[in-house]
Design an enzyme around this catalytic site. Structure first.
Site, mmCIF file in Angstrom:
data_model
loop_
_atom_site.group_PDB
_atom_site.id
_atom_site.type_symbol
_atom_site.label_atom_id
_atom_site.label_comp_id
_atom_site.label_asym_id
_atom_site.label_seq_id
_atom_site.Cartn_x
_atom_site.Cartn_y
_atom_site.Cartn_z
ATOM 1 N N LYS A 192 0.849 -1.190 0.000
ATOM 2 C CA LYS A 192 0.000 0.000 0.000
ATOM 3 C C LYS A 192 0.884 1.239 0.000
ATOM 4 O O LYS A 192 1.549 1.541 0.989
ATOM 5 C CB LYS A 192 -0.922 0.043 1.211
ATOM 6 N N GLY A 244 7.030 4.647 8.529
ATOM 7 C CA GLY A 244 6.146 5.780 8.775
ATOM 8 C C GLY A 244 6.350 6.332 10.173
ATOM 9 O O GLY A 244 7.420 6.185 10.770
ATOM 10 N N SER A 245 5.315 6.924 10.704
ATOM 11 C CA SER A 245 5.429 7.606 11.990
ATOM 12 C C SER A 245 5.465 6.612 13.146
ATOM 13 O O SER A 245 4.933 5.502 13.060
ATOM 14 C CB SER A 245 4.250 8.568 12.177
ATOM 15 N N THR A 246 6.070 7.033 14.239
ATOM 16 C CA THR A 246 6.137 6.207 15.436
ATOM 17 C C THR A 246 4.747 5.947 15.991
ATOM 18 O O THR A 246 4.457 4.836 16.473
ATOM 19 C CB THR A 246 7.027 6.891 16.489
ATOM 20 N N GLU A 247 3.892 6.938 15.931
ATOM 21 C CA GLU A 247 2.530 6.769 16.443
ATOM 22 C C GLU A 247 1.795 5.645 15.717
ATOM 23 O O GLU A 247 1.164 4.793 16.346
ATOM 24 C CB GLU A 247 1.758 8.086 16.285
ATOM 25 N N GLY A 249 3.258 3.271 14.055
ATOM 26 C CA GLY A 249 4.001 2.046 14.360
ATOM 27 C C GLY A 249 3.503 1.383 15.627
ATOM 28 O O GLY A 249 3.376 0.156 15.693
ATOM 29 N N GLU A 266 10.203 0.775 10.580
ATOM 30 C CA GLU A 266 11.180 1.855 10.404
ATOM 31 C C GLU A 266 10.416 3.147 10.625
ATOM 32 O O GLU A 266 9.600 3.557 9.807
ATOM 33 C CB GLU A 266 11.803 1.787 9.006
ATOM 34 N N CYS A 300 13.099 10.872 7.322
ATOM 35 C CA CYS A 300 13.039 10.339 8.689
ATOM 36 C C CYS A 300 14.362 10.468 9.413
ATOM 37 O O CYS A 300 14.402 10.608 10.638
ATOM 38 C CB CYS A 300 12.575 8.885 8.670
ATOM 39 N N GLU A 397 9.632 15.216 15.913
ATOM 40 C CA GLU A 397 9.976 15.209 14.497
ATOM 41 C C GLU A 397 9.106 16.221 13.756
ATOM 42 O O GLU A 397 7.879 16.107 13.743
ATOM 43 C CB GLU A 397 9.758 13.800 13.932
#
Length: 796
Positions: A192, A244-247, A249, A266, A300, A397
């Site tokens: 995706k 993508g973003s930590t949130e 993740g 990542e 990133c 970030e």
């Protein structure tokens, strides 16, 4: 007029890239795209489309299919149907497909580069000269791995159907990072792309058909986060790879916790860019331009935190401001442009909001005088100075062209500031002294460190983070392992409440236990190298195989775990102990265990029977010898990327690990999990077997006589399910190793998402600890280390 005067007054004229071929390609598809499923473009099941926008103008480019759960299901079914035939191909046959994709990428490189720039807003120079060549490099490199797979990874097999979710900052490059290793290892893919940037993924789908890739091997479903969520939760997906973003993740980690899906993440970063006083400041400034204003700072691993030694801070700032004033911002299709467009209005607003908050917190904002285009989403390159280390712009970030600057006085302070973040993705270190740069590189907690360079990437070199920047690697040998699993483990039977020791092939019916009985034996917790009473003041009764009372074990609680974690943190000097010394201590433990073998066997027999007890003791001694041997032999590597650099891949310990031990094998199970961790330099807080925790009393007596430093191993007995919750939620632990049934393993994964600690479980499957092929070796060590790639300039 002199040459110097002409040079300094020279104006750049426009140098537009001709987008004709890319526009013709869009028009050939009537600027409407469906999903790519089973080798064909198909309309969305629910008939919904959304617009993809050119960030440089704000104008619509094309209609893109909005994926639904039905579309994801169709794509997963296609990938599942294509899997058997794809896996039956030889490595050479798969290598030919990957090679063909590399060649097709090169043949269509200019069209792909223009399409990327139109959809993403990045300067054409970057997509043309960096992104697309790296895409081809990844397919070439992994064609080689496909050819070598059988000989280099014996005993491994592909995960199966892989779900991949990629971001919008490097759309086609992130696709290559994920699809190339997945195909090389025999997996099939459902990818995706990001909602903002789907076009080059769809163009790549056409390349797949062009090289004759079997239908269903690669499937692409476009859409927003709902499509990604459906992919993550689909029960027939065997692995999820997410960038993508930590949130997000964290959400994926929780969503996959109840499944057997393998997961690599990542995530975000707040990378330090450290400049020491002896650095070549002009080179460092050019590095900064690449580090933070490359791709508009939408990277990133962007060097978004400038840490400069106080003695040169003022001089560096002047040079940096002068360089910023010469940056050109404008239409990304102009070949003379340095900074293009921000991806979307929502991101532009976020950048502006964070900068204003940073100013409110005391930062000084400087931006060069420049005129922004009247259309599209643009933000000036920004320098925030006098930033406090706790300011939002130093901790969060921003994902934009914003540099937050701080000063330091000593190298030690520089490292402390660099590590003052929850992230750990990358860092850049600048000094003319190799000693200074490498000492800093060794101490910085990041998966990639560039020395006197920045933003270097190659397919042969792993890339990925520490801490809340995620886990797993992209690229290199370690990146390939993310798409493989040991055959024996993947097909191991499930561990259930009815599982018994007869499941182990090495165990026959056990003899009746013959425990030694004399004066009451008090077993305690073991924390910081000392025996400790439990905070609760309670003990739990431990019964033998025939129901007889064997003794009592302390009932550990949250405070005991807290004390043990603190002790383990204080023992982190263990990681700096050289491998030879760690090996010696493991040999000493083996020696002392051997001397007490008869006594420990007799006591253990009360819980597991004499035959099993004898085997556990003997195999534990053998494992101690094995991991003592591994201590100085599980080496890293030196990569030779196609630059004037080498990349040193260092195996580093993860940190402090919590450990839930197997019930069925109290001694051998403990050593099977603990030894790879401590051999790698980690410290451990272990919850021993709940069935026979009295083994703790024998373990700490062995440790005390073997020179094991205090705090390296800490033992907390009690109820595994209760103590696991405390360990998993503890934010000062870096990893959880958990052996148990499916429910226990799912709990470990779900509750540890807070700080995204690394989790290694048996996935509720039976591991035969009496079989060395399953209970020791490289597979365990690969989970006990994390790889740091240090890029060092080398030669011409």
């Amino acid at each position: 007029m002199s040459v110097i005067e002409k040079f300094t007054t020279m104006e750049y004229g426009p140098a537009p890239e001709d987008p004709k071929e890319s526009l013709l390609w869009l028009d050939a598809h009537s600027r409407r795209f469906g999903h790519f499923i089973m080798g064909k473009f198909q309309p969305p099941a629910e008939g919904k489309y959304f617009d993809t926008i050119d960030p440089s103008t704000g104008e619509k480019i094309a209609d893109i299919a909005q994926g639904s759960a039905a579309d994801v299901g169709a794509a997963v079914n296609a990938a599942r149907a294509a899997l058997p035939a794809w896996q039956k191909l030889s490595g050479h046959q798969r290598a030919k497909f990957l090679y063909a994709l590399a060649r097709q990428t090169q043949k269509h490189s200019r069209r792909l580069a223009v399409l990327e720039t139109i959809d993403n807003g990045k300067p054409i120079r970057e997509s043309r000269d960096i992104d697309i060549p790296l895409v081809a490099r990844h397919f070439y490199h992994h064609a080689g791995w496909a050819q070598l797979l059988a000989s280099e990874f014996p005993g491994y097999e592909p995960c199966g159907v892989v779900g991949q979710i990629i971001p919008w900052n490097f759309p086609l490059l992130m696709l290559a990072w994920k699809i190339a290793p997945a195909l090389a290892t025999g997996n099939t893919v459902v990818l995706k792309p990001a909602e903002f940037t789907p076009l080059t993924a769809l163009a790549f789908a056409e390349l797949c058909n062009g090289v004759g890739l079997p239908a269903g091997v690669v499937n692409i479903v476009t859409g927003d986060g709902a499509a990604g969520e459906a992919l993550v939760k689909h029960p027939c997906v065997d692995k999820i790879a997410f960038t993508g973003s930590t949130e997000v993740g964290r959400a994926i980690r929780r969503a996959t916790a109840q499944s057997h899906k393998k997961l690599s993440l990542e995530l975000g970063g707040k990378s330090p860019f450290i400049i020491f006083e002896d650095a070549d400041l002009d080179s460092a400034v050019e590095g900064l331009v690449d580090g933070i204003w490359f791709n508009q700072g939408q990277v990133c691993c962007a060097g978004s935190r400038l840490l400069v030694q106080e003695s040169v801070a003022e001089r560096l700032t002047r040079k940096l401001q002068a360089r910023m004033s010469n940056l050109r911002i404008g239409s990304p299709l102009d070949k003379g442009i340095d900074i293009g467009a921000i991806i979307a209005r929502v991101q532009l607003d976020r950048i502006h909001g964070l900068v204003q908050q940073g100013i409110a917190e005391g930062a000084t904002c400087w931006q060069p005088e420049m005129v922004l285009p009247s259309r599209g989403f643009y933000y000036k390159p920004t320098l925030l100075s006098s930033v406090h280390p706790t300011s939002i712009v130093a901790q969060q970030e921003i994902f934009g062209p914003v540099l937050a600057a701080m000063t330091f006085r000593t190298p030690q302070e520089a490292v402390q500031l660099a590590n003052n973040t929850v992230y750990g993705l990358a860092a850049s270190v600048w000094s003319e002294s190799v000693n200074v740069t490498l000492q800093a590189a060794a101490q910085i907690k990041a998966g990639v460190v560039w020395v006197n360079s920045t933003n270097l990437f190659d397919a042969a070199c792993g890339f990925g983070g520490y801490r809340e920047s995620g886990y797993g690697r992209e690229g290199g040998r370690e990146g390939l392992l993310e798409y493989l699993e040991p055959k024996w483990f993947k097909h191991a039977p499930s561990l259930t409440s009815s599982s018994s020791l007869t499941s182990f092939t090495s165990i026959s019916s056990a003899d009746v236990a013959n425990p030694i009985s004399n004066i009451d034996r008090t077993v305690k917790l073991y924390i910081a190298g000392k025996q400790a009473r439990p905070d609760s003041g309670y003990s739990i009764a431990i019964h033998g195989r025939n129901g007889e009372l064997l003794g009592e074990a302390p009932l550990g609680n949250r405070k005991d775990i807290r004390n043990a974690v603190e002790a383990a943190r204080k023992a982190e000097g263990w990681a700096k102990t050289n491998a030879h010394n760690r090996a010696q201590i493991l040999f000493y433990i083996a020696e002392n265990l051997s001397q007490r073998a008869t006594e420990i066997t007799q006591r253990l027999a009360a819980g597991v029977g004499e035959k099993q007890a004898a085997q556990e003791v003997q195999l534990s001694i053998e494992q101690l010898f094995a991991y003592a041997a591994w201590c100085d032999k599980f080496d890293g590597a030196v990569h030779n990327p196609p630059f004037r650099n080498i990349a040193i891949a260092m195996n580093e310990p993860i940190g402090t690990a919590g450990m839930i031990c197997p019930n069925e094998t109290p001694l051998l199970g403990f050593f099977s999990l603990a030894l790879p961790l401590i051999a790698a330099g980690n410290t451990v807080v272990a919850v021993p077997s709940e069935t026979y925790p009295l083994i703790t009393g024998d373990l700490y007596q062995v440790f005390e006589t073997s020179d094991l430093p205090a705090g390296v191993i800490n033992l907390i007995t009690g109820r595994s399910s209760e103590l696991l919750k405390v360990l998993a939620e503890h934010d000062d632990l870096d990893a959880i190793w958990c052996y148990g049934d499916v429910a226990l393993c799912s709990t470990a994964k779900a509750l540890s998402a807070g700080n995204l600690k690394q989790v290694f479980t048996n996935e509720g499957r039976i591991i035969d600890f009496f079989n060395p092929q399953q209970s020791e070796g490289r597979w365990y060590l690969q989970h006990a280390y994390q790889v740091k790639n240090i890029w060092v300039p080398y030669g011409e």
